[in-house]
Write a protein that holds these residues in place. Structure first.
Motif, PDB file in Angstrom:
ATOM      1  N   GLU A  19      -1.791   6.243   0.263  1.00  0.00           N
ATOM      2  CA  GLU A  19      -3.240   5.574   0.340  1.00  0.00           C
ATOM      3  C   GLU A  19      -3.548   5.148   1.835  1.00  0.00           C
ATOM      4  O   GLU A  19      -4.535   5.565   2.361  1.00  0.00           O
ATOM      5  CB  GLU A  19      -3.315   4.432  -0.375  1.00  0.00           C
ATOM      6  N   GLU A  63      -4.551   8.437   3.831  1.00  0.00           N
ATOM      7  CA  GLU A  63      -5.653   8.648   3.776  1.00  0.00           C
ATOM      8  C   GLU A  63      -6.771   7.714   4.569  1.00  0.00           C
ATOM      9  O   GLU A  63      -7.684   8.028   5.414  1.00  0.00           O
ATOM     10  CB  GLU A  63      -6.168   8.635   2.343  1.00  0.00           C
ATOM     11  N   THR A 110       0.817  -1.197  -0.195  1.00  0.00           N
ATOM     12  CA  THR A 110       0.118   0.028   0.184  1.00  0.00           C
ATOM     13  C   THR A 110       0.634   1.240   0.023  1.00  0.00           C
ATOM     14  O   THR A 110       2.075   1.490   0.616  1.00  0.00           O
ATOM     15  CB  THR A 110      -1.109  -0.114   1.243  1.00  0.00           C
TER      16      THR A 110
END
Length: 136
Positions: A61, A64, A57
């Protein structure tokens, strides 16, 4: 209130099959896990995450996701998390990050992998990592 969570495995496609997780894909898993977190925790809570937050990841991302989850987030690194620095994890939204198990309220050892607790030791080990396996 304090909550404990482990092994979210955000974006870890293979975990769906390894552990027979009941999601059609990683997008559904991420949506359900974050929805469950939001329904359980408030901004006043502390959430201890006992490792394996995400897999492949990006920092953007994950930032967030983590920063939009309620509560003070404390991370004890898991085997999938250790390739990132403590600073990296702070940046994505964890208030505290630990490389090793921590002792909580004098009795509880919070860790990713199970740790040895002998019969004469006054501790309880709360851990993740073993998924569906018993560690006793």
């Amino acid at each position: 209130m304090n909550l404990i969570w482990s092994d979210l495995h955000i974006n870890h496609e293979a975990i769906l099959h390894y552990e027979n997780r009941p999601f059609k894909d990683v997008k559904e898993m991420k949506r359900v896990l974050t929805m469950n977190w939001k329904s359980a925790a408030t901004s006043h809570d502390t959430v201890f995450v006992l490792g394996d937050v995400a897999f492949r990841t990006t920092k953007e991302e994950l930032t967030e996701i983590i920063q939009n989850l309620p509560g003070k987030k404390v991370l004890v690194l898991g085997n999938h998390d250790r390739s990132r620095s403590l600073h990296w994890w702070h940046d994505v939204g964890f208030a505290e990050v630990y490389k090793y198990p921590i002792i909580y309220r004098e009795w509880f050892i919070l860790s990713h992998e199970p740790v040895y607790v002998g019969p004469e030791m006054p501790y309880v080990n709360i851990h993740g990592h073993t998924h569906g396996e018993s560690s006793t």
